[in-house]
Design a protein around this motif. Structure first.
Motif, PDB file in Angstrom:
ATOM      1  N   GLU A 433       0.807  -1.225   0.000  1.00 27.60           N
ATOM      2  CA  GLU A 433       0.000   0.000   0.000  1.00 27.60           C
ATOM      3  C   GLU A 433       0.836   1.269   0.000  1.00 27.60           C
ATOM      4  O   GLU A 433       0.425   2.287  -0.558  1.00 27.60           O
ATOM      5  N   LYS A 434       2.026   1.218   0.608  1.00 29.05           N
ATOM      6  CA  LYS A 434       2.866   2.416   0.705  1.00 29.05           C
ATOM      7  C   LYS A 434       4.298   2.107   0.282  1.00 29.05           C
ATOM      8  O   LYS A 434       5.225   2.110   1.093  1.00 29.05           O
ATOM      9  N   PRO A 435       4.509   1.814  -1.001  1.00 27.33           N
ATOM     10  CA  PRO A 435       5.859   1.449  -1.458  1.00 27.33           C
ATOM     11  C   PRO A 435       6.818   2.630  -1.419  1.00 27.33           C
ATOM     12  O   PRO A 435       6.442   3.766  -1.726  1.00 27.33           O
ATOM     13  N   ASN A 436       8.030   2.364  -1.024  1.00 28.60           N
ATOM     14  CA  ASN A 436       9.113   3.347  -1.073  1.00 28.60           C
ATOM     15  C   ASN A 436      10.379   2.597  -1.456  1.00 28.60           C
ATOM     16  O   ASN A 436      10.394   1.361  -1.491  1.00 28.60           O
ATOM     17  N   PRO A 437      11.467   3.291  -1.778  1.00 27.49           N
ATOM     18  CA  PRO A 437      12.671   2.596  -2.258  1.00 27.49           C
ATOM     19  C   PRO A 437      13.138   1.465  -1.346  1.00 27.49           C
ATOM     20  O   PRO A 437      13.536   0.405  -1.829  1.00 27.49           O
ATOM     21  N   SER A 471      -2.536  -7.488  -7.037  1.00 26.83           N
ATOM     22  CA  SER A 471      -3.249  -7.434  -8.315  1.00 26.83           C
ATOM     23  C   SER A 471      -4.210  -6.256  -8.414  1.00 26.83           C
ATOM     24  O   SER A 471      -4.580  -5.856  -9.522  1.00 26.83           O
ATOM     25  N   VAL A 472      -4.612  -5.691  -7.283  1.00 29.14           N
ATOM     26  CA  VAL A 472      -5.564  -4.567  -7.298  1.00 29.14           C
ATOM     27  C   VAL A 472      -4.914  -3.277  -6.812  1.00 29.14           C
ATOM     28  O   VAL A 472      -5.608  -2.313  -6.479  1.00 29.14           O
ATOM     29  N   THR A 473      -3.575  -3.241  -6.794  1.00 31.56           N
ATOM     30  CA  THR A 473      -2.861  -2.043  -6.343  1.00 31.56           C
ATOM     31  C   THR A 473      -1.891  -1.593  -7.430  1.00 31.56           C
ATOM     32  O   THR A 473      -0.702  -1.929  -7.419  1.00 31.56           O
ATOM     33  N   ALA A 479       5.475   0.789  -9.216  1.00 32.38           N
ATOM     34  CA  ALA A 479       6.729   0.985  -8.476  1.00 32.38           C
ATOM     35  C   ALA A 479       7.660  -0.220  -8.652  1.00 32.38           C
ATOM     36  O   ALA A 479       8.870  -0.065  -8.825  1.00 32.38           O
ATOM     37  N   MET A 480       7.098  -1.438  -8.614  1.00 30.54           N
ATOM     38  CA  MET A 480       7.909  -2.634  -8.824  1.00 30.54           C
ATOM     39  C   MET A 480       8.480  -2.663 -10.243  1.00 30.54           C
ATOM     40  O   MET A 480       9.632  -3.087 -10.460  1.00 30.54           O
ATOM     41  N   LEU A 528       2.073 -11.229 -10.419  1.00 28.99           N
ATOM     42  CA  LEU A 528       1.364 -10.534  -9.346  1.00 28.99           C
ATOM     43  C   LEU A 528       0.145  -9.799  -9.895  1.00 28.99           C
ATOM     44  O   LEU A 528      -0.923  -9.780  -9.272  1.00 28.99           O
ATOM     45  N   ALA A 529       0.305  -9.204 -11.069  1.00 30.46           N
ATOM     46  CA  ALA A 529      -0.814  -8.488 -11.682  1.00 30.46           C
ATOM     47  C   ALA A 529      -1.961  -9.445 -12.011  1.00 30.46           C
ATOM     48  O   ALA A 529      -3.132  -9.053 -12.000  1.00 30.46           O
ATOM     49  N   CYS A 530      -1.617 -10.701 -12.288  1.00 28.20           N
ATOM     50  CA  CYS A 530      -2.637 -11.710 -12.607  1.00 28.20           C
ATOM     51  C   CYS A 530      -3.260 -12.325 -11.358  1.00 28.20           C
ATOM     52  O   CYS A 530      -4.181 -13.147 -11.457  1.00 28.20           O
ATOM     53  N   GLY A 531      -2.718 -11.990 -10.180  1.00 30.46           N
ATOM     54  CA  GLY A 531      -3.236 -12.578  -8.950  1.00 30.46           C
ATOM     55  C   GLY A 531      -2.777 -14.007  -8.742  1.00 30.46           C
ATOM     56  O   GLY A 531      -3.434 -14.773  -8.020  1.00 30.46           O
TER      57      GLY A 531
END
Length: 626
Positions: A433-437, A471-473, A479-480, A528-531
């Motif tokens: 939810e809160k990606p950072n480096p 998959s829903v973020t 970011a990835m 990951l995008a495909c779940g």
């Protein structure tokens, strides 16, 4: 022979597909070659015109275009073009233009036709486009391994020995003794000869669940001590798949079923007899060791197994699965030994592995990435001393067995990575939810995860969380993707290799850092995008192919590229071991064959195209220009 013709002969001999031809043949070609010079920007071939020669780039650079004007390829010294037209309609299919001042050899069409007729390797090369050559190279690997060909049913040597669930332990033990078997299958008889498999009872079950607990062999039934819902293998699955199943699950008995009906049972010993030096033989040796020093003594056997699989023609996917299975076996045995010294765990736990072992893509050159997922009843003041000692025992043991400590501290010995499930869930939720480096670097490691020992359901929950939430973020996926684009393939503007420029690896290519690692990054993001909860990169490609996210042809190319790059890396490490050197991931392009260099370039080109698609698919991955 004139000096000019000798120069042509020797130059042709340096590059595929001419490198496989005899000196006599090359001299004959040299005598028929015509040479032309083209200034930068000038046309060499125009679409639709009659083509009478195979073109060979002696020097300079050439651009090849599709009929719609889109750039198709850039060629350099030693590359050929025009073969597509010669093989089909004798008309130019792909226009060509000199990108730099270029010297081109013209090999007459009749000479080209003779070479195709008389030399299979030459014909195979020119008849295939880049992707096809890569496909052929990959498919040629693994054909020598009979474990792929042999079906599991072939190892069944006797009729199934089974009991009903109400059978007493005493009766079951008598049956096992009478039949000279180490386990029985528990079946629930059905109508018209059908039955349902409920479980399996082994010698070990009798020892640990009856004898060790002072149970009554006469009063207890097999239903009370059996391992329920057993892992099975289909009759037509390969012996290699059966071997991987045993490696991954750390089991020694595997029921063989056909259309839901149990046909028989294969044991660890059955495969060992078939493959006396297989990875399962080593796993069996690992399970019999009673000390860390005993496990350490098997390091030579591990290397021997690795080399044997390479020389027997196993694929990179097969080798990665087998070596990961051996790594899991070392880990599992160390945990068993640790519990033997420390006593039973105060709360349930799962030992979680990360990275290449979790993906079943581990090779010899590896470090340890692991963590502990603890039951939510975990109380640090009461329980952490036990689990810290457990983690230290396993981590030190793995280091002694050749699995070096993680330089980044991603190990269960680190307090941060020894947490109850609720904390792990908060970790993954925050990272998504809160990606950072900082958290993105952790995600690249922790999003390849699998349980190897203990309560595996704890890690399965984390897998499901990763798949459903990622998959829903889209911000996380973007970011990835941005991180994945940091490592580019080592191809220059003209598809020459870009090599390391300083340090001990100067003039070398890092096959892992610039090849397999960025490929697995790309595949992970799409999965990951495909779940998908799949971890192995090839399994992830299967999951991606079940969606509309990518074109089927693009997925095939990714599969071939990953297999080929991995296999080059594997063979390089095996060669180093046989020569008494320390294996690494760096190759010198000039020391491999011309055909392998061509295929390397094609595999890197697949990676480059995959990264371009990543930028298109996840536009947030592109940093805005300043």
């Amino acid at each position: 022979m004139q000096i000019e013709l000798l120069e042509i002969r020797d130059h042709l001999h340096r590059f595929a597909p001419f490198d496989t031809l005899s000196q006599v043949t090359l001299e004959a070609i040299a005598q028929r070659v015509e040479v032309s010079y083209f200034k930068a920007g000038s046309k060499i071939l125009e679409a639709g015109e009659i083509i009478r020669d195979l073109h060979y780039v002696r020097s300079g650079a050439v651009e090849i275009y599709r009929r719609n004007g889109a750039l198709y390829n850039r060629l350099e010294e030693g590359d050929i073009f025009g073969q597509a037209g010669l093989l089909r309609s004798n008309k130019v299919r792909f226009p060509a233009r000199a990108l730099e001042d270029s010297l081109i050899y013209f090999i007459p069409a009749n000479v080209f036709a003779e070479l195709c007729d008389q030399n299979d390797s030459f014909a195979d090369f020119v008849e295939a486009e880049g992707h096809s050559r890569l496909k052929s190279a990959v498919e040629a690997q693994g054909r020598a391994s009979d474990l792929i060909q042999l079906k599991s049913r072939a190892l069944i040597s006797r009729n199934l020995v089974w009991v009903a669930p109400h059978t007493s332990i005493h009766e079951a033990a008598q049956l096992m003794t009478r039949e000279s078997v180490s386990c029985v299958v528990v079946l629930e008889p059905g109508q018209q000869g059908t039955e349902r498999m409920l479980g399996i009872v082994t010698d070990r079950d009798l020892r640990t669940r009856v004898v060790a607990t002072n149970g009554s062999a006469s009063a207890m039934t097999v239903a009370e001590v059996m391992s329920g819902d057993p892992i099975v293998i289909q009759a037509d699955d390969s012996v290699f798949e059966a071997m991987l199943c045993m490696l991954r699950r750390n089991i020694h008995h595997l029921p063989v079923v056909h259309k839901g009906r149990a046909l028989g049972l294969i044991n660890l010993s059955d495969i060992i007899r078939h493959e006396s030096q297989s990875s399962l033989y080593l796993v069996n040796s690992i399970s019999n060791q009673t000390s860390v020093s005993g496990l350490r003594s098997l390091l030579r056997d591990l290397r021997g197994t690795y080399i044997r699989m390479v020389r027997d023609g196993a694929t990179a996917q097969m080798i990665g699965n087998a070596i990961s299975g051996i790594g899991r076996a070392f880990t599992q045995r160390l945990l068993e030994l640790a519990e033997g010294e420390l006593g039973p765990p105060p709360v349930p736990y799962c030992f979680m592995v990360l990275g290449s072992m979790a993906r079943d893509e581990q090779l010899l050159l590896t470090d340890q990435d692991n963590a502990l997922v603890l039951d939510d009843r975990f109380d640090p003041e009461k329980h952490d001393e036990y689990f810290k000692k457990l983690a230290e025992y396993v981590s030190d043991g793995l280091a002694a067995c050749g699995y070096s400590y993680c330089k980044g501290g991603i190990m269960a010995t680190n307090d941060q990575w020894r947490q109850p499930l609720r904390v792990w869930r908060s970790y993954f939720t925050q990272w998504i939810e809160k990606p950072n480096p900082a958290t993105l670097l952790k995600s690249c490691i922790f999003f390849d995860l699998d349980g190897v020992y203990g309560e595996l359901a704890l890690v399965e929950q984390l897998k499901n969380l990763c798949a459903t939430k990622s998959s829903v973020t889209p911000t996380f996926l973007n970011a990835m993707a941005r991180i994945a684009l940091n490592r580019t393939p080592p191809l220059g503007f003209f598809r020459t290799f870009v090599m390391e420029t300083d340090g001990q690896h100067k003039h070398l290519i890092n096959l892992k850092g610039r090849g397999t690692a960025p490929l697995t990054d790309v595949i992970r993001i799409h999965a990951l995008a495909c779940g998908s909860t799949a971890q192995n990169s090839f399994d992830r490609l299967d999951a991606i192919s079940a969606t509309q996210l990518m074109q089927p042809e693009a997925i095939k190319h990714l599969r071939y590229a990953l297999e080929f790059l991995s296999m080059v890396r594997i063979r390089h490490q095996a060669d180093a071991i046989e020569q008494g050197q320390i294996p690494d991931n760096y190759i010198e392009p000039e020391r491999i064959s011309n055909s392998e260099r061509h295929n390397l370039k094609e595999a890197f080109r697949v990676l480059s195209n995959a990264q371009k698609f990543l930028r298109f698919r996840y536009p947030g991955s592109v940093r805005p220009s300043r």
